[in-house]
Design a protein around this motif. Structure first.
Motif, PDB file in Angstrom:
ATOM      1  N   THR A  73       0.787  -1.239   0.000  1.00  0.00           N
ATOM      2  CA  THR A  73       0.000   0.000   0.000  1.00  0.00           C
ATOM      3  C   THR A  73       0.814   1.281   0.000  1.00  0.00           C
ATOM      4  N   GLU A 144      -3.918  13.127  -0.861  1.00  0.00           N
ATOM      5  CA  GLU A 144      -2.892  12.324  -0.181  1.00  0.00           C
ATOM      6  C   GLU A 144      -1.497  12.873  -0.448  1.00  0.00           C
ATOM      7  N   TRP A 212      -8.877  12.856   7.438  1.00  0.00           N
ATOM      8  CA  TRP A 212      -9.412  12.552   6.119  1.00  0.00           C
ATOM      9  C   TRP A 212      -8.609  13.255   5.028  1.00  0.00           C
ATOM     10  N   TYR A 217      -9.652   5.559  -1.672  1.00  0.00           N
ATOM     11  CA  TYR A 217      -8.572   4.656  -1.298  1.00  0.00           C
ATOM     12  C   TYR A 217      -8.396   3.559  -2.344  1.00  0.00           C
ATOM     13  N   ASP A 219      -5.313   0.259  -2.842  1.00  0.00           N
ATOM     14  CA  ASP A 219      -4.017  -0.325  -2.488  1.00  0.00           C
ATOM     15  C   ASP A 219      -2.949   0.039  -3.507  1.00  0.00           C
ATOM     16  N   SER A 240     -14.387   3.756  -0.256  1.00  0.00           N
ATOM     17  CA  SER A 240     -13.581   4.076   0.919  1.00  0.00           C
ATOM     18  C   SER A 240     -12.676   5.269   0.623  1.00  0.00           C
ATOM     19  N   ARG A 241     -12.338   5.998   1.660  1.00  0.00           N
ATOM     20  CA  ARG A 241     -11.472   7.163   1.540  1.00  0.00           C
ATOM     21  C   ARG A 241     -10.191   6.934   2.331  1.00  0.00           C
ATOM     22  N   THR A 242      -9.167   7.681   1.979  1.00  0.00           N
ATOM     23  CA  THR A 242      -7.875   7.520   2.621  1.00  0.00           C
ATOM     24  C   THR A 242      -7.744   8.468   3.801  1.00  0.00           C
ATOM     25  N   ARG A 260      -0.698   5.017   5.499  1.00  0.00           N
ATOM     26  CA  ARG A 260      -2.026   5.344   4.989  1.00  0.00           C
ATOM     27  C   ARG A 260      -2.994   4.222   5.331  1.00  0.00           C
ATOM     28  N   THR A 261      -4.261   4.577   5.488  1.00  0.00           N
ATOM     29  CA  THR A 261      -5.262   3.554   5.793  1.00  0.00           C
ATOM     30  C   THR A 261      -6.553   3.881   5.077  1.00  0.00           C
ATOM     31  N   SER A 262      -7.433   2.894   5.028  1.00  0.00           N
ATOM     32  CA  SER A 262      -8.721   3.015   4.355  1.00  0.00           C
ATOM     33  C   SER A 262      -9.834   3.076   5.391  1.00  0.00           C
ATOM     34  N   ASP A 264     -14.263   3.730   5.582  1.00  0.00           N
ATOM     35  CA  ASP A 264     -15.515   3.980   4.889  1.00  0.00           C
ATOM     36  C   ASP A 264     -15.857   5.462   5.007  1.00  0.00           C
TER      37      ASP A 264
END
Length: 284
Positions: A73, A144, A212, A217, A219, A240-242, A260-262, A264
């Protein structure tokens, strides 16, 4: 990078040099501006390029699950060129939310970061701020690429995993070696801006609350990024958003600008907030 991308990058660099455009890494004495409506202080981030992401072998000595997640990711490392933007000095606070959106149920103290807001609600905040702002500017969530650029204060290279020596006094996070290890560690987000700022003069980029970003998002986002102002865009519902930066309940390994993560888009958690950016109304 394709031959055309290299040509365009070289041309952009030459043009910036010829015009005297600022391309140095942003620093803590960057210009700032305070929005009179919301009270948000924005810090100028100069136009520039940096190496976004983490090398595949950066954390080879870590456990397999962590290493695979990073490799999947947070790479590959690639060049990202960002236009000038202005970013909030710290996370949006309850007082700043109220100044723009009015009171909200369950609000905390004025200096706490706004929490429990979905991605859609954060976008609504930026839309309202844009509507009420003067001509020439608009407000939105950071992409991002902008977020990471700001967190790294421009072009700071990826180093090692964070440790107590580098994180104490910089980020609120959860770890046996954390800031409050001598006593009871706080579990809930703390007042915004209390920790030391980074080299660009930005506070709480790491820890306290997740933030946010504008991007959907994926991978494989970095394999799809454009060279200039990259962003993974989607207007579809349910995408989904990052989120970036980790929170006060995150392990120290999340205290990295590249992590970074995902989430909802409808998620409402007390460890998720946001900050905003200010760009020319005719810009990206």
């Amino acid at each position: 990078m394709t031959p055309l991308d290299r040509f365009l990058l070289s041309a952009a660099l030459a043009l910036a040099a010829a015009s005297g455009s600022a391309r140095a890494a942003p620093s803590a004495d960057n210009p700032t501006v305070k929005d009179p409506l919301s009270g948000i202080t924005f810090v100028r981030m100069a136009k520039g390029c940096y190496q976004m992401g983490v090398p595949a072998d950066a954390f080879a000595d870590q456990d397999g699950a962590f290493r695979r997640r990073v490799e999947r990711t947070e790479g590959p490392v690639h060049e990202a060129c960002i236009d000038e933007f202005w970013i909030a000095r710290h996370e949006i606070t309850e007082a700043q939310w109220r100044a723009v959106m009015g009171p909200r149920p369950g609000a905390g103290a004025d200096d706490l970061p706004v929490r429990g807001t979905s991605w859609q609600e954060a976008v609504a905040f930026t839309a309202r701020l844009s509507e009420r702002a003067g001509p020439g500017w608009r407000y939105r969530l950071p992409t991002e690429a902008e977020w990471e650029y700001a967190c790294r204060a421009g072009s700071a290279p990826v180093t090692a995993l964070p440790d107590r020596g580098r994180m104490d006094g910089v980020a609120w996070y959860s770890s046996p070696y954390g800031r409050a290890s001598a006593g009871k560690r706080p579990r809930n987000p703390q007042p915004a801006g209390r920790m030391s700022g980074n080299a660009a003069g930005l506070h709480d980029m790491l820890g306290n609350v997740w933030e946010w970003t504008l991007d959907a998002y994926a991978d494989d986002a970095y394999r799809r990024h454009a060279l200039f102002n990259p962003r993974i865009d989607s207007a579809a519902r349910g995408v989904s958003r990052t989120a970036r930066g980790g929170s006060i309940r995150s392990d120290i390994r999340w205290m990295r600008c590249e992590a970074r993560t995902s989430l909802d888009a409808e998620t409402r958690l007390d460890t998720v907030g946001f900050r905003v950016v200010r760009v020319p109304s005719g810009g990206k």
